[in-house]
Scaffold this active site. Sequence first.
Site, PDB file in Angstrom:
ATOM      1  N   LEU A   1       2.194  -7.175   3.252  1.00  0.00           N
ATOM      2  CA  LEU A   1       2.194  -6.160   1.988  1.00  0.00           C
ATOM      3  C   LEU A   1       1.211  -6.392   1.156  1.00  0.00           C
ATOM      4  O   LEU A   1       0.710  -7.274   0.705  1.00  0.00           O
ATOM      5  CB  LEU A   1       3.588  -6.007   1.554  1.00  0.00           C
ATOM      6  CG  LEU A   1       4.810  -5.745   2.492  1.00  0.00           C
ATOM      7  CD1 LEU A   1       6.004  -5.555   1.645  1.00  0.00           C
ATOM      8  CD2 LEU A   1       4.653  -4.647   3.220  1.00  0.00           C
TER       9      LEU A   1
ATOM     10  N   GLY B   1      -1.486  -1.521  -1.472  1.00  0.00           N
ATOM     11  CA  GLY B   1      -1.450   0.059  -0.875  1.00  0.00           C
ATOM     12  C   GLY B   1      -0.005   0.364  -0.339  1.00  0.00           C
ATOM     13  O   GLY B   1       0.567   1.252  -0.640  1.00  0.00           O
ATOM     14  N   HIS B   2       0.779  -0.737   0.168  1.00  0.00           N
ATOM     15  CA  HIS B   2       2.072  -0.428   0.601  1.00  0.00           C
ATOM     16  C   HIS B   2       3.025  -0.201  -0.512  1.00  0.00           C
ATOM     17  O   HIS B   2       3.858   0.439  -0.513  1.00  0.00           O
ATOM     18  CB  HIS B   2       2.603  -1.630   1.426  1.00  0.00           C
ATOM     19  CG  HIS B   2       2.006  -2.005   2.658  1.00  0.00           C
ATOM     20  ND1 HIS B   2       1.192  -3.184   2.749  1.00  0.00           N
ATOM     21  CD2 HIS B   2       2.090  -1.420   3.967  1.00  0.00           C
ATOM     22  CE1 HIS B   2       0.772  -3.199   4.327  1.00  0.00           C
ATOM     23  NE2 HIS B   2       1.560  -2.095   4.856  1.00  0.00           N
TER      24      HIS B   2
ATOM     25  N   GLU C   1      -2.958   7.065   4.000  1.00  0.00           N
ATOM     26  CA  GLU C   1      -4.247   8.000   4.617  1.00  0.00           C
ATOM     27  C   GLU C   1      -5.473   7.057   5.405  1.00  0.00           C
ATOM     28  O   GLU C   1      -6.313   7.433   5.968  1.00  0.00           O
ATOM     29  CB  GLU C   1      -4.660   8.996   3.381  1.00  0.00           C
ATOM     30  CG  GLU C   1      -4.115  10.243   3.196  1.00  0.00           C
ATOM     31  CD  GLU C   1      -4.516  10.746   1.996  1.00  0.00           C
ATOM     32  OE1 GLU C   1      -5.262  10.572   1.171  1.00  0.00           O
ATOM     33  OE2 GLU C   1      -3.647  11.656   1.464  1.00  0.00           O
ATOM     34  N   LYS C   2      -5.383   5.752   4.938  1.00  0.00           N
ATOM     35  CA  LYS C   2      -6.415   5.141   5.606  1.00  0.00           C
ATOM     36  C   LYS C   2      -6.102   5.114   7.078  1.00  0.00           C
ATOM     37  O   LYS C   2      -7.183   5.063   7.733  1.00  0.00           O
ATOM     38  CB  LYS C   2      -6.381   3.418   5.209  1.00  0.00           C
ATOM     39  CG  LYS C   2      -7.175   2.597   5.830  1.00  0.00           C
ATOM     40  CD  LYS C   2      -7.125   1.348   5.293  1.00  0.00           C
ATOM     41  CE  LYS C   2      -6.188   0.335   6.117  1.00  0.00           C
ATOM     42  NZ  LYS C   2      -6.813   0.344   7.726  1.00  0.00           N
TER      43      LYS C   2
ATOM     44  N   GLN D   1      -3.415   8.144  12.503  1.00  0.00           N
ATOM     45  CA  GLN D   1      -1.747   7.852  12.760  1.00  0.00           C
ATOM     46  C   GLN D   1      -0.955   9.131  11.922  1.00  0.00           C
ATOM     47  O   GLN D   1      -0.144   9.525  12.441  1.00  0.00           O
ATOM     48  CB  GLN D   1      -1.742   6.524  12.116  1.00  0.00           C
ATOM     49  CG  GLN D   1      -0.039   6.127  11.947  1.00  0.00           C
ATOM     50  CD  GLN D   1       0.269   4.800  11.771  1.00  0.00           C
ATOM     51  OE1 GLN D   1       0.395   3.926  12.581  1.00  0.00           O
ATOM     52  NE2 GLN D   1       0.569   4.235  10.498  1.00  0.00           N
TER      53      GLN D   1
END
Length: 280
Positions: free
Chosen positions: A35, A38-39, A151-152, A156
């Site tokens: 992690l 971002g997470h 959004e990276k 996906q």
Amino acid sequence: MGMPTVYTTAHVLSSVISTAKMTGTVGFVPTMGALHEGHLSLVNKALDENSLVVVSIFVNPTQFNNASDLSNYPRNLRTDLELLSVFDRVIVFAPSVEDIYPKNDFFEPIDLNCLDTRLEGAYRPGHFQGVVHVVRNLFNIVQPHRAYFGEKDFQQLAVIRRMVVLLSFTTEIISCPTHRSVNGLALSSRNVRLSDQGRSHALIISQTLNYMKNLGHDATPSKVMELGNAYFSKGNLSLEYLEIVDANSLTTLTNHWSDHSVCCIAAHCEDVRLIDNLAL
Ligand code: PAF
């Protein structure tokens, strides 16, 4: 606040979640661990919008098309739990492979309408069906009101949104902006495998994206891609793809811009595969 409670079996987690749902909503942050900020921003958002947040930590074998990528994927549950210990109302699901893929598990690949064959899909065959498989199984266990994705992993997100429609999940999919280091590198679990020099070389990815964004829409997407390629080649990374696509269909834009044009880059830095994207 202390370490979050960790559940390793689906049936125990399901009963905790059922109880929580009697009085509130459940947010879900699926991760493969390692992690980073971002997470944690996904967890923060999920906490703002739900009474309980489930973070899953599971390195999913079915989405790796390359055995060494799977074995090199960073794993450190203890550090992950320490990072999550600052939050209240968070529980962790860290299942075994057998729990996620029981013997009676049946999965038929879904029609992703080319979303899984373009960009990442072209270089990682089977990857997105593997993502769909694990997210479907996780959604079936957690049955969250809302699920949070970064959004990276732009492609996906498109795939998950389609899966939710095709498989009639009621979960709301929430996207969250890419987190970057101060100098622009998109945060990724894979970054821990980069040396200091690698991290500095990797900056060419976000620099190229910003350079392309600053070119504006006067030139055609093809021309902007050509200039972007030339800019990128001044760095030290080996490029897999650099493409401007329509955000919905993921088709490459050549002569005309669309309402939602996104540039996506995948490149290798010190044997680590990095991806990033920016709306242009
Ligand atoms: O984005 C990820 O970390 C993974 O693809 C996900 C969504 C947790 C599925 O394994």
